[in-house]
Design an enzyme around this catalytic site. Structure first.
Site, mmCIF file in Angstrom:
data_model
loop_
_atom_site.group_PDB
_atom_site.id
_atom_site.type_symbol
_atom_site.label_atom_id
_atom_site.label_comp_id
_atom_site.label_asym_id
_atom_site.label_seq_id
_atom_site.Cartn_x
_atom_site.Cartn_y
_atom_site.Cartn_z
ATOM 1 N N HIS B 6 0.748 -1.043 -0.010
ATOM 2 C CA HIS B 6 0.095 -0.019 -0.082
ATOM 3 C C HIS B 6 1.128 1.371 0.018
ATOM 4 C CE1 HIS B 6 -3.359 2.325 2.207
ATOM 5 N NE2 HIS B 6 -3.010 2.806 1.038
ATOM 6 N N HIS B 8 1.336 5.022 -2.039
ATOM 7 C CA HIS B 8 0.727 5.986 -3.178
ATOM 8 C C HIS B 8 1.742 7.021 -3.840
ATOM 9 C CE1 HIS B 8 -3.174 4.694 -1.970
ATOM 10 N NE2 HIS B 8 -3.215 4.783 -0.588
ATOM 11 N N ARG B 71 -2.493 8.782 -5.932
ATOM 12 C CA ARG B 71 -2.796 9.176 -4.572
ATOM 13 C C ARG B 71 -4.086 9.075 -4.539
ATOM 14 N NH1 ARG B 71 -3.916 14.724 -2.249
ATOM 15 N NH2 ARG B 71 -4.564 15.220 -4.384
ATOM 16 N N ALA B 72 -4.561 8.423 -3.671
ATOM 17 C CA ALA B 72 -5.756 8.157 -3.053
ATOM 18 C C ALA B 72 -6.747 9.104 -3.075
ATOM 19 C CB ALA B 72 -5.984 7.213 -1.790
ATOM 20 N N HIS B 178 -10.938 1.703 -0.921
ATOM 21 C CA HIS B 178 -10.250 2.912 -0.546
ATOM 22 C C HIS B 178 -10.964 4.062 -0.733
ATOM 23 C CE1 HIS B 178 -7.065 5.547 0.744
ATOM 24 N NE2 HIS B 178 -5.782 4.567 0.960
ATOM 25 N N GLU B 286 1.789 2.735 3.453
ATOM 26 C CA GLU B 286 0.980 3.808 3.119
ATOM 27 C C GLU B 286 1.873 5.003 2.643
ATOM 28 O OE1 GLU B 286 -2.102 4.970 5.926
ATOM 29 O OE2 GLU B 286 -3.135 6.499 4.616
#
Lengths: 344, 344
Positions: B6, B8, B71-72, B178, B286
């Site tokens: 995970h 990003h 990028r979430a 997500h 993350e």
């Protein structure tokens, strides 16, 4: 003395639901509206609804006193207008007062407030004052999302809420952040909405807490259900606050924000008591509440949170705080009411 | 081999944001719409955006490979129409593919999907297929709330989602649940909405999982951020499932649902690894993500989750699963892509 700061009257006599059905029917057909707020419930009915549930569990589990409020999922602030909410809160709170009158040493009241999504807080303020001054209540449940899972309102740090906070501070009454049932199909009420409500409110206190607790240094909150996701993600919240130049959470929030112990397994309570300062933890079980069943391995009720805490070998001084003295600190009226009732 | 499932691309060159601004400007003024999906970003710019961030952190922290997605918080599925979403997902995914091309041994892609609140899933399905078949991606992020904190859509167990799930199963691609950024003032994006999204989706899997995983036995989910509130409240979820006669969570969900380790303190990861079976935990950080700062006591980054795990004295066999083999199991395409790239 073991004080459970979070119990709900989920076992009220069926007349309460009949009243509610008629009240809701009255929204669309005025002829169905109940003609009176007198539910016709007898003391014997109330005793039957308590003796085999909350009182029995108190005795079996070895707790002494429950701060008792109406069924949280029943508040349903998103349904009906201000008058519906006022009548409903009054009926529910009066029933709590009757339980406390019948069992003065076992139950002390906390109020349901007649909130309306985005609406005037004056009725909530009036009901809070009535329950504290006339019914002897010591706390209240404040719904951070009266829209029932639609989250259409203002964050809890918004000035919208200030009139209510002024009254809470004046009366010396803390608030438990407690959503009601969810009308959003995405959110299961007790499995998602309750926990999300806790997490959401705490994060609001981080972003807006500097101003809020400067404006109301005496304002006190209990974040129930063990604080939602917060203690498990304490590093995340600490890091977010530091990244935002808001300082340490202990300084920012922990003079005003407390957590209860409604976490239904030992590792969860082990984490809570390890991460959150003992001064900020209040014993609670939420009984009879979200999870009613019995653990298949242990034969104990899932919500018998005292059993998990007993396994943690906490120091006696810490137990005393969690089980008793923190509650007396957070609920400033509690000691006086207990004295009046002859509770040790 | 340590696989971070995970990560990003939060450090993309500023040209990506310029494109996005023009794209959003184009919603109200078509003359501002970008004329091309070519952002004019050079390989050197990409290297500069990675070398000092994700790649540096990989080396410093001793991890080897990151499953890397856009990028979430930038996905913002609630903004713009289907075409805006499609262009935006394509641009973001193509940029991930370029990172993976420049650093084939360090990054493997996971897709952003062009979801639209309540909209047709065909574009998301097409983009998933394109990223897997043409770009070599092995996973995707599925937003359970494309409305951005308004939660106007269907639970993840609703048949609305089935066409996407069919494609995920066909391609052998797991989904990471997500959310993206919140447009609801009640929800802080990374402090409330992210965590609530995880908790909410898991509870949806409880209530609707029997049918969903009967219909899609091979469908696989990662619930990120340590599973939101779930492991901390494992007793609550277990009790809710048992009360609802859904059986044990291990049977109901844990063949299909996994948790990552994005929890930013040791007690949180201690709880996660104690409560959730080791077979269901995937290492992740993350990074570079929600919390960018350094812990004031330790001098370590909050999101350096490997450091916390290293403190837990996990058995070697368990570490191997969490850091490597569970990822190879959950991402069935990962082993093949790694082999093609000569990754040990």
């Amino acid at each position: 003395m073991i004080i459970d700061c979070h119990g709900h009257y989920t076992t009220a006599p069926k007349e309460l639901l009949t009243f509610r059905d008629q009240q809701l029917a009255g929204i669309t057909d005025k002829s169905r509206k109940p003609s009176s707020l007198d539910l016709g419930i007898t003391d014997d009915q109330i005793r039957a609804s308590i003796d085999n549930y909350q009182l029995k569990f108190q005795k079996e589990r070895g707790t002494d006193l429950t701060i008792f409020s109406p069924r949280a999922a029943g508040m349903a602030h998103h349904i009906g207008d201000a008058q519906v909410q006022q009548d409903w809160a009054r009926v529910c709170n009066d029933l709590i007062a009757r339980v406390c009158g019948l069992y003065p040493k076992n139950f002390i009241g906390a109020a349901q407030l007649p909130q309306v999504p985005g609406g005037d807080l004056a009725p909530a303020i009036a009901e809070l004052e009535r329950t504290v001054k006339e019914l002897g209540f010591v706390g209240c449940n404040v719904n951070p999302d009266p829209s029932g899972g639609m989250w259409t309102g203002k964050p809890m740090t918004d000035r919208y809420w200030y009139p209510l906070y002024e009254k809470m501070v004046e009366l010396k009454v803390p608030g438990m952040v407690h959503v009601s049932n969810s009308c959003n199909a995405c959110f299961h009420t007790t499995g998602a909405h309750y926990i999300n409500g806790d997490t959401t409110a705490f994060m609001q206190f981080i972003t807006g807490g500097q101003q809020l607790f400067k404006d109301f240094p005496e304002l006190t909150w209990i974040v129930p259900h063990g604080g939602g996701a917060v203690p498990y993600h304490w590093g995340r919240y600490r890091g977010l606050a530091l990244d935002a130049k808001l300082g340490e959470l202990t300084e920012l929030l922990l003079k005003n924000v407390y957590f209860d112990t409604c976490v239904y397994h030992t590792p969860g309570l082990e984490l809570l008591t390890k991460v959150i300062p003992t001064d900020n933890i209040l014993f609670a079980s939420e009984m009879v509440g979200a999870v009613k069943g019995i653990h298949p391995n242990t034969g104990n009720y899932f919500d018998d949170t005292k059993k998990y805490l007993d396994q943690l070998n906490l120091a006696e001084a810490d137990k005393k705080k969690i089980f008793e003295t923190n509650a007396l600190k957070v609920f400033p009226l509690l000691g006086k009411v207990m004295k009046e009732r002859g509770i040790a």
